[in-house]
Design an enzyme around this catalytic site. Sequence first.
Site, PDB file in Angstrom:
ATOM      1  N   LYS A 160       0.580  -1.142  -0.124  1.00 60.21           N
ATOM      2  CA  LYS A 160       0.353  -0.201  -0.150  1.00 60.21           C
ATOM      3  C   LYS A 160       0.639   1.691   0.282  1.00 60.21           C
ATOM      4  CE  LYS A 160      -1.907   3.491   2.711  1.00 60.21           C
ATOM      5  NZ  LYS A 160      -2.524   3.071   3.793  1.00 60.21           N
TER       6      LYS A 160
ATOM      7  N   ASP B  81      -6.597   1.951   1.649  1.00 59.50           N
ATOM      8  CA  ASP B  81      -6.743   2.177   2.684  1.00 59.50           C
ATOM      9  C   ASP B  81      -8.249   1.165   3.370  1.00 59.50           C
ATOM     10  OD1 ASP B  81      -8.769   3.881   2.039  1.00 59.50           O
ATOM     11  OD2 ASP B  81      -8.289   5.252   3.349  1.00 59.50           O
TER      12      ASP B  81
END
Length: 223
Positions: free
Chosen positions: A128, A146
């Site tokens: 991420k 997220d």
Amino acid sequence: MNTAHPFATKAARAAYIDRRLGELYPETPIPLQHRDAYTLLVAVLLSAQCTDVQVNKITPSLWARAHTPESMSRVSVAEVEAIIRPCGLAPQKARAIVALSRQLVEQHGGQVPRGFAELEALPGVGHKTASVVMTQAFGEPAFPVDTHIHRLAQRWKLTNGRSVEQTERDLKRLFLRPHWHQLHLRMIYYGRQQCTARGCDGTVCEICRTLFPDRKRAVVTRK
Ligand code: SF4
């Protein structure tokens, strides 16, 4: 499946979401303040289990001490830890910041590499974080997922997957690649502002009501 419903398919829901979020958030500023790819990378690392607002309060002090891989690699872990303590997980984050800075100096000429494999090989950098840097610093196609995006993708029935990895794959399939950058930011804004209720029945805010008009409104748990 009721194909008469205008939003019966994932593709139809995705097209509506893309258009509506664009109307709601025409501007897409990057929430984490930064100067360049390196300071963005460090800010994203600091944002793990911490709000962007809190990170933005901390980073000016950190950049005043060091804002390049070269200068940060000479700061002690203890000193970095003291500066970033309000962000939480300070010992791990401080170790990672100093270690990745040294690695950038030793292996990448003091530059942040522009590639997933190289980024994910840095200490403290997962997929991420690498995705955020790739899209927000370099403008490369990436779709960082997220918690907000993961939850919205499920609530909007864009994914059946329970994992962030599956959600990322599904969103990349549903949305045009040139839209990924602004769309991921718009989903984060919407999630932060609108989709905050864990127990929401999915009938509270505009996009869910539009996509799923047949949902029966239960007890509203959103505060
Ligand atoms: S209606 Fe509920 S589930 Fe749907 S986006 Fe809004 S807050 Fe989230």
